[in-house]
Design a protein around this motif. Sequence first.
Motif, PDB file in Angstrom:
ATOM      1  N   HIS A   1     -84.737 -24.209  -3.958  1.00 40.56           N
ATOM      2  CA  HIS A   1     -84.058 -24.960  -5.010  1.00 40.56           C
ATOM      3  C   HIS A   1     -83.470 -24.001  -6.041  1.00 40.56           C
TER       4      HIS A   1
ATOM      5  N   GLU B   1     -84.223 -30.030 -10.527  1.00 40.04           N
ATOM      6  CA  GLU B   1     -85.053 -29.865  -9.344  1.00 40.04           C
ATOM      7  C   GLU B   1     -85.900 -31.133  -9.173  1.00 40.04           C
ATOM      8  N   SER B   2     -85.257 -32.199  -8.774  1.00 38.70           N
ATOM      9  CA  SER B   2     -85.884 -33.496  -8.533  1.00 38.70           C
ATOM     10  C   SER B   2     -86.516 -34.107  -9.783  1.00 38.70           C
TER      11      SER B   2
ATOM     12  N   ILE C   1     -81.105 -32.687  -7.601  1.00 42.19           N
ATOM     13  CA  ILE C   1     -81.438 -32.315  -6.224  1.00 42.19           C
ATOM     14  C   ILE C   1     -82.620 -33.196  -5.853  1.00 42.19           C
TER      15      ILE C   1
ATOM     16  N   CYS D   1     -85.286 -33.640  -4.046  1.00 40.43           N
ATOM     17  CA  CYS D   1     -86.111 -32.842  -3.145  1.00 40.43           C
ATOM     18  C   CYS D   1     -87.593 -33.170  -3.271  1.00 40.43           C
TER      19      CYS D   1
ATOM     20  N   PHE E   1     -81.290 -33.681   0.539  1.00 42.99           N
ATOM     21  CA  PHE E   1     -81.641 -32.861   1.695  1.00 42.99           C
ATOM     22  C   PHE E   1     -81.678 -33.748   2.942  1.00 42.99           C
ATOM     23  N   GLY E   2     -80.588 -33.817   3.657  1.00 43.59           N
ATOM     24  CA  GLY E   2     -80.550 -34.518   4.936  1.00 43.59           C
ATOM     25  C   GLY E   2     -80.295 -36.008   4.831  1.00 43.59           C
TER      26      GLY E   2
ATOM     27  N   VAL F   1     -74.890 -34.691   0.946  1.00 37.66           N
ATOM     28  CA  VAL F   1     -75.990 -34.192   1.764  1.00 37.66           C
ATOM     29  C   VAL F   1     -75.855 -32.681   1.853  1.00 37.66           C
ATOM     30  N   VAL F   2     -76.947 -31.984   1.550  1.00 33.46           N
ATOM     31  CA  VAL F   2     -76.991 -30.527   1.646  1.00 33.46           C
ATOM     32  C   VAL F   2     -78.205 -30.153   2.486  1.00 33.46           C
ATOM     33  N   TYR F   3     -78.162 -28.957   3.030  1.00 34.80           N
ATOM     34  CA  TYR F   3     -79.274 -28.508   3.854  1.00 34.80           C
ATOM     35  C   TYR F   3     -79.825 -27.209   3.313  1.00 34.80           C
ATOM     36  N   PRO F   4     -81.120 -27.197   2.986  1.00 33.57           N
ATOM     37  CA  PRO F   4     -81.726 -25.977   2.471  1.00 33.57           C
ATOM     38  C   PRO F   4     -81.894 -24.949   3.587  1.00 33.57           C
TER      39      PRO F   4
END
Length: 175
Positions: free
Chosen positions: A15, A63-64, A86, A88, A121-122, A140-143
Amino acid sequence: MSDTLMLLSGNHPVHRAFGEAIGADFFQIKDLATKNQSAPIKAINLVRAALFIPTGYKYILCESCYFYPALKRRMGLLGKSKIININCGPILQYVLSGRVRGLEAKMLKSLLGEVDGHLIFGEFGKEILGKFNVKAPVSVVYPFISSERFKSLQKQSPKLNSHRISIIATSDGYN
């Protein structure tokens, strides 16, 4: 000073890397409102953390922990910052499952309306967020995983016909 503040609640390296990639300034929240606190202590920590969030940024990347700047916005103290979350953490799943309920769930749902954009995330995360009927844009992002961890995983040979299941996710026992 950057135009983006990254608001950290856990400081996960993946993150944090999102914030580093855009040159964000970082702010670690102290005295988080956590699931194991009594309602009065949780409320005090939520308000206190919201009040201490720095202002003057164009964007706040969370961060969430969208609810801290969202509450500060509701109090009329955030200025014109755009809140980008985010997604997450498990908090929205907890609301859906009933683990978080009552006034707390109602507040978390309401404060989602203050978020200006979501990074998910997904597809599963997108599906969860979709159940809240948010109006803000969602991407949508991918860590990534670290090179060391990737090399370690490449050496593994899973037995796909076994009855053992491995989940690579959070360390939250509830999930």
